[in-house]
Write a protein that holds these residues in place. Structure first.
Motif, PDB file in Angstrom:
ATOM      1  N   ASP A  39    -131.459   7.573   2.068  1.00  0.00           N
ATOM      2  CA  ASP A  39    -130.959   8.402   3.168  1.00  0.00           C
ATOM      3  C   ASP A  39    -131.965   8.371   4.317  1.00  0.00           C
ATOM      4  O   ASP A  39    -133.120   8.772   4.161  1.00  0.00           O
ATOM      5  N   SER A  46    -124.900  14.452   3.944  1.00  0.00           N
ATOM      6  CA  SER A  46    -124.891  13.246   3.113  1.00  0.00           C
ATOM      7  C   SER A  46    -125.686  13.432   1.828  1.00  0.00           C
ATOM      8  O   SER A  46    -125.251  13.013   0.742  1.00  0.00           O
ATOM      9  N   ILE A  47    -126.861  14.036   1.929  1.00  0.00           N
ATOM     10  CA  ILE A  47    -127.715  14.208   0.752  1.00  0.00           C
ATOM     11  C   ILE A  47    -127.026  15.071  -0.299  1.00  0.00           C
ATOM     12  O   ILE A  47    -127.086  14.768  -1.500  1.00  0.00           O
ATOM     13  N   GLU A  48    -126.345  16.119   0.134  1.00  0.00           N
ATOM     14  CA  GLU A  48    -125.642  16.983  -0.812  1.00  0.00           C
ATOM     15  C   GLU A  48    -124.535  16.214  -1.521  1.00  0.00           C
ATOM     16  O   GLU A  48    -124.341  16.360  -2.742  1.00  0.00           O
ATOM     17  N   ASN A  51    -126.183  13.782  -4.026  1.00  0.00           N
ATOM     18  CA  ASN A  51    -126.773  14.480  -5.171  1.00  0.00           C
ATOM     19  C   ASN A  51    -125.740  14.854  -6.226  1.00  0.00           C
ATOM     20  O   ASN A  51    -126.068  14.937  -7.422  1.00  0.00           O
ATOM     21  N   LEU A  62    -131.393   8.511  -5.476  1.00  0.00           N
ATOM     22  CA  LEU A  62    -131.504   8.856  -4.058  1.00  0.00           C
ATOM     23  C   LEU A  62    -132.962   8.848  -3.626  1.00  0.00           C
ATOM     24  O   LEU A  62    -133.816   9.452  -4.276  1.00  0.00           O
ATOM     25  N   SER A  64    -134.951   9.921  -0.188  1.00  0.00           N
ATOM     26  CA  SER A  64    -134.766  10.607   1.094  1.00  0.00           C
ATOM     27  C   SER A  64    -135.964  10.351   2.000  1.00  0.00           C
ATOM     28  O   SER A  64    -137.104  10.656   1.636  1.00  0.00           O
TER      29      SER A  64
END
Length: 250
Positions: A39, A46-48, A51, A62, A64
């Motif tokens: 990311d 997007s991260i949520e 995850n 992931l 980040s």
């Protein structure tokens, strides 16, 4: 025992589509893979979204980033941690056919091919297919690829046991083109698979949707990365322009 495939996926503000892209990986009939999602400091959720998949399947990983570095550097971060013999690429808005990896890896192993790509079809931003397939040639050498940049990043698989380690050249756009040329300069040809194994999504905000910018970036690769002469660059660019138009019309 299946060889591990490391799938490289950069992500930036991709919450609208990345779930579909990840799901197409989860559906693969070839099961020995790791999906490395980098990311690039997204400002949306997007991260949520990612995850949720990380929690369900340990093969989805992931990374980040704390600042925006661009797709080339994001892909390189994934390449630095990739453990697979095979490297595959998938953007966060594109999707694969369910047997893509199984078909392509088997094709490569049976023919001793270290670098392959395939035909792909195209869909609109809303997911509606355009009933159009970008068909690929059987084989491309360095000189041929300079004039016909038909290799879709979402279809590429590379055998690192043969090709060796590699990284994306650090340019904002067309870095995938520059990487294929770099690998070809090592003496490897890219082999096309006629079978349509992936679907490319046309997104209004993507770099490649801006045709003039894409053409300008190709020219920069000729002159600044490959250091071609002005006349040979013009010759190659004419071939690129013809094939780009042909690809969209046919």
């Amino acid at each position: 025992m299946e060889d591990l495939v490391s799938i490289i996926m950069p992500s930036y503000n991709s919450s609208r589509f990345i779930g579909e892209s990840i799901s197409s990986v989860l559906k693969q009939s070839y099961t020995n893979w790791e999906l490395l999602i980098v990311d690039d400091c997204s400002q949306d959720d997007s991260i949520e979204v990612v995850n949720r998949y990380v929690e369900k399947d340990c093969r989805v990983k992931l990374i980040s980033l704390t600042c925006n570095v661009g797709a080339a550097k994001a892909r390189n971060v994934a390449l630095e941690t990739a453990k697979g013999r095979f490297i595959a690429f998938l953007d966060s808005d594109d999707i694969w056919r369910d047997d893509k990896l199984e078909y392509q890896v088997s094709y490569m192993l049976e023919r001793n091919i270290p670098f392959s790509f395939s035909s792909y079809d195209i869909m609109k931003e809303d997911g509606v297919k355009l009933n159009k397939i970008v068909k690929v040639p059987f084989k491309l050498s360095y000189s041929h690829y300079l004039r016909n940049t038909i290799i879709g990043c979402l279809t590429v698989v590379i055998d690192r046991n043969v090709v060796g380690d590699f990284r994306m050249p650090i340019i904002r756009s067309s870095h995938d083109m520059a990487l294929w040329l770099l690998i070809m300069k090592r003496g490897f040809e890219a082999y096309g698979i006629e079978e349509c194994l992936a679907t490319y999504r046309i997104v209004a905000t993507s770099n490649t949707s801006k045709k003039w910018k894409a053409a300008k970036d190709v020219w920069k690769v000729y002159r600044n990365i490959e250091h071609l002469s002005i006349f040979y660059s013009m010759y190659c660019f004419c071939g690129y322009a013809f094939n780009a138009i042909y690809k969209r019309v046919i």
